[in-house]
Design a protein around this motif. Sequence first.
Motif, PDB file in Angstrom:
ATOM      1  N   ASP A   1       0.857  -1.187   0.000  1.00 18.02           N
ATOM      2  CA  ASP A   1       0.000   0.000   0.000  1.00 18.02           C
ATOM      3  C   ASP A   1       0.892   1.235   0.000  1.00 18.02           C
ATOM      4  O   ASP A   1       2.112   1.135  -0.161  1.00 18.02           O
ATOM      5  N   MET A   2       0.285   2.404   0.184  1.00 21.08           N
ATOM      6  CA  MET A   2       1.049   3.641   0.089  1.00 21.08           C
ATOM      7  C   MET A   2       2.077   3.776   1.210  1.00 21.08           C
ATOM      8  O   MET A   2       3.162   4.327   1.007  1.00 21.08           O
ATOM      9  N   ASP A   3       1.747   3.273   2.386  1.00 21.08           N
ATOM     10  CA  ASP A   3       2.723   3.323   3.479  1.00 21.08           C
ATOM     11  C   ASP A   3       3.990   2.561   3.108  1.00 21.08           C
ATOM     12  O   ASP A   3       5.110   3.012   3.388  1.00 21.08           O
ATOM     13  N   ASP A   4       3.791   1.423   2.493  1.00 19.72           N
ATOM     14  CA  ASP A   4       4.928   0.614   2.042  1.00 19.72           C
ATOM     15  C   ASP A   4       5.723   1.375   0.982  1.00 19.72           C
ATOM     16  O   ASP A   4       6.964   1.402   1.017  1.00 19.72           O
ATOM     17  N   MET A   5       5.021   2.029   0.059  1.00 24.05           N
ATOM     18  CA  MET A   5       5.695   2.783  -0.992  1.00 24.05           C
ATOM     19  C   MET A   5       6.484   3.957  -0.420  1.00 24.05           C
ATOM     20  O   MET A   5       7.589   4.257  -0.863  1.00 24.05           O
ATOM     21  N   GLN A   6       5.935   4.600   0.597  1.00 28.22           N
ATOM     22  CA  GLN A   6       6.600   5.769   1.177  1.00 28.22           C
ATOM     23  C   GLN A   6       7.907   5.399   1.872  1.00 28.22           C
ATOM     24  O   GLN A   6       8.791   6.251   2.014  1.00 28.22           O
ATOM     25  N   GLU A   7       8.051   4.141   2.273  1.00 27.01           N
ATOM     26  CA  GLU A   7       9.319   3.703   2.848  1.00 27.01           C
ATOM     27  C   GLU A   7      10.445   3.814   1.821  1.00 27.01           C
ATOM     28  O   GLU A   7      11.614   4.000   2.169  1.00 27.01           O
ATOM     29  N   GLU A   8      10.080   3.726   0.536  1.00 29.64           N
ATOM     30  CA  GLU A   8      11.057   3.812  -0.538  1.00 29.64           C
ATOM     31  C   GLU A   8      11.566   5.236  -0.746  1.00 29.64           C
ATOM     32  O   GLU A   8      12.626   5.449  -1.335  1.00 29.64           O
ATOM     33  N   PHE A   9      10.793   6.220  -0.283  1.00 26.73           N
ATOM     34  CA  PHE A   9      11.162   7.619  -0.502  1.00 26.73           C
ATOM     35  C   PHE A   9      12.547   7.936   0.074  1.00 26.73           C
ATOM     36  O   PHE A   9      13.258   8.787  -0.445  1.00 26.73           O
ATOM     37  N   PHE A  10      12.892   7.227   1.142  1.00 23.13           N
ATOM     38  CA  PHE A  10      14.168   7.518   1.809  1.00 23.13           C
ATOM     39  C   PHE A  10      15.373   7.169   0.934  1.00 23.13           C
ATOM     40  O   PHE A  10      16.480   7.648   1.171  1.00 23.13           O
ATOM     41  N   LYS A  11      15.157   6.351  -0.085  1.00 24.13           N
ATOM     42  CA  LYS A  11      16.250   5.966  -0.980  1.00 24.13           C
ATOM     43  C   LYS A  11      16.557   7.053  -2.012  1.00 24.13           C
ATOM     44  O   LYS A  11      17.596   7.013  -2.668  1.00 24.13           O
ATOM     45  N   VAL A  12      15.635   7.981  -2.171  1.00 26.45           N
ATOM     46  CA  VAL A  12      15.759   8.969  -3.252  1.00 26.45           C
ATOM     47  C   VAL A  12      16.824  10.013  -2.902  1.00 26.45           C
ATOM     48  O   VAL A  12      16.669  10.785  -1.950  1.00 26.45           O
ATOM     49  N   LYS A  13      17.872  10.029  -3.681  1.00 28.38           N
ATOM     50  CA  LYS A  13      18.941  11.028  -3.548  1.00 28.38           C
ATOM     51  C   LYS A  13      19.185  11.614  -4.933  1.00 28.38           C
ATOM     52  O   LYS A  13      19.836  10.999  -5.780  1.00 28.38           O
ATOM     53  N   LEU A  14      18.635  12.776  -5.166  1.00 31.92           N
ATOM     54  CA  LEU A  14      18.715  13.389  -6.496  1.00 31.92           C
ATOM     55  C   LEU A  14      19.747  14.504  -6.528  1.00 31.92           C
ATOM     56  O   LEU A  14      19.931  15.223  -5.538  1.00 31.92           O
ATOM     57  N   PRO A  15      20.398  14.687  -7.672  1.00 27.90           N
ATOM     58  CA  PRO A  15      21.259  15.865  -7.840  1.00 27.90           C
ATOM     59  C   PRO A  15      20.394  17.108  -8.020  1.00 27.90           C
ATOM     60  O   PRO A  15      19.157  17.043  -7.917  1.00 27.90           O
ATOM     61  N   ALA A  16      20.995  18.222  -8.339  1.00 32.96           N
ATOM     62  CA  ALA A  16      20.266  19.495  -8.464  1.00 32.96           C
ATOM     63  C   ALA A  16      19.550  19.570  -9.808  1.00 32.96           C
ATOM     64  O   ALA A  16      19.884  20.379 -10.685  1.00 32.96           O
ATOM     65  N   ILE A  17      18.524  18.708  -9.954  1.00 24.11           N
ATOM     66  CA  ILE A  17      17.754  18.712 -11.202  1.00 24.11           C
ATOM     67  C   ILE A  17      16.523  19.580 -11.053  1.00 24.11           C
ATOM     68  O   ILE A  17      16.125  19.960  -9.952  1.00 24.11           O
ATOM     69  N   LYS A  18      15.889  19.872 -12.189  1.00 25.49           N
ATOM     70  CA  LYS A  18      14.634  20.615 -12.202  1.00 25.49           C
ATOM     71  C   LYS A  18      13.530  19.726 -12.772  1.00 25.49           C
ATOM     72  O   LYS A  18      13.706  19.089 -13.812  1.00 25.49           O
ATOM     73  N   ILE A  19      12.427  19.713 -12.051  1.00 29.11           N
ATOM     74  CA  ILE A  19      11.282  18.880 -12.421  1.00 29.11           C
ATOM     75  C   ILE A  19      10.089  19.785 -12.717  1.00 29.11           C
ATOM     76  O   ILE A  19       9.732  20.645 -11.899  1.00 29.11           O
ATOM     77  N   ALA A  20       9.483  19.614 -13.880  1.00 28.33           N
ATOM     78  CA  ALA A  20       8.303  20.395 -14.253  1.00 28.33           C
ATOM     79  C   ALA A  20       7.058  19.538 -14.100  1.00 28.33           C
ATOM     80  O   ALA A  20       7.005  18.408 -14.607  1.00 28.33           O
ATOM     81  N   VAL A  21       6.054  20.063 -13.397  1.00 25.57           N
ATOM     82  CA  VAL A  21       4.769  19.387 -13.224  1.00 25.57           C
ATOM     83  C   VAL A  21       3.707  20.238 -13.904  1.00 25.57           C
ATOM     84  O   VAL A  21       3.476  21.387 -13.495  1.00 25.57           O
ATOM     85  N   THR A  22       3.056  19.725 -14.934  1.00 25.17           N
ATOM     86  CA  THR A  22       2.017  20.497 -15.615  1.00 25.17           C
ATOM     87  C   THR A  22       0.651  20.144 -15.038  1.00 25.17           C
ATOM     88  O   THR A  22       0.391  19.002 -14.670  1.00 25.17           O
TER      89      THR A  22
END
Length: 414
Positions: A165-186
């Motif tokens: 479920d979403m709680d399980d998915m949110q545990e994965e968020f801690f793995k995210v290490k991004l460089p200084a990128i730019k993300i556009a959301v339309t």
Amino acid sequence: MNKVKVGIIKEGKVPTDKRVPLTPKKCLEAVHEFPELEVVVQPSEVRCFKDSEYDELGIALQPDLSDCDVLMGVKEVPIEQLIPGKTYFFFSHTIKKQPHNAKLLRAILDKNITLIDYELLTDDEGHRVVAFGRYAGIVGAYNGILTYGKKHKLFDLKPAYLCHDMDDMQEEFFKVKLPAIKIAVTGGGRVAGGAMEVLNKMGIRKVSVFDYLYKQFTEPVYAQLHSGDYNVRPDVEVWDSPDFYANPHLYKSTFRKFTKVTDLLMACAYWDPRAPKLFSEEETQQPDFKIDTIADITCDVDGSIPTTKRSTTIPNPVYDYNRETGELKEAYSSEDNITIMAVDNLPCELPRNASRDFGRNIIDYVFPQFFNNDEGSMLARATIAKAGKLTEKYKYLQEYANSSVNNKESKEKV
């Protein structure tokens, strides 16, 4: 309606959808809130909530739903499973004359069925009240980050559909290490809201459109882009949203300025086929076209994102677009390619959470209409067919429905 018996049908479309209109707890809440309501559930071995979860809460399991007043599903019901004379709620995907569902609409008319389409349920101001859009945005944004991380060998996330479920998915968020990128959301609706929810929880900072375009950052950031940020009407100086939605064919895209600074694009905006595409395939060949990963969450094939040449599946969500040849290639096959995520049924990846939200909307907006004489005509507006006849608003679908019969006759003659 006085007493109303609602049957939750087993999803029959292939590939099977695991979502459900009402979770076990929402069934219980519904019958407590509406004493004249009875809810039964058709047994299913594929539903994300097991039959035992309904049974444990006292919700009756009933294989034969022919004594129900209303039947509720999620996706299109296979023709052979339609019960004549009943009232159905599901996403029919017929109002745009989708070719693959002409036979379905014809069968609904022939079987004297009343069809109420979730997509058409709106409040007095025209806003949809029942939708899976938020979870399309949530899963789509997660998939977009997963895809970017995999493309650049930064991190590996568990696919959303493998999360309980979403709680399980949110545990994965801690793995995210991004460089200084730019993300556009339309976009500015439910889908974009769901996408930004994920980015916020990942700790990615939202910045203004101006700062996004003209400033450099030492951390990953995102900006929300509305239609007025990347469209212009050449003969009008001041942006006018109502005019854009009424006359999108008079506008030109100015999205080119964003392609020069964006690394990851998350497309969440509704797109009218009369509106300009965000960019052209030729523009992707320009040296300053920076976007190398696109999460096309709206998944309009050959729509606002011209590089979305086909939709993808949950198990195989990604392909590459060769910007020089326009050919589709195997995912992650070259750093020079644009990597596209274009899953067309994203909420199915978190079916338990998506079903909970959906059921909340059913209880809040749909069930009250059963007992208040459809005050405000919400159900009437969403009724495509009533007792086997197209309603006035949807009579334009008559030729479409008849086309399935005509095609069949033509083939038989051949």
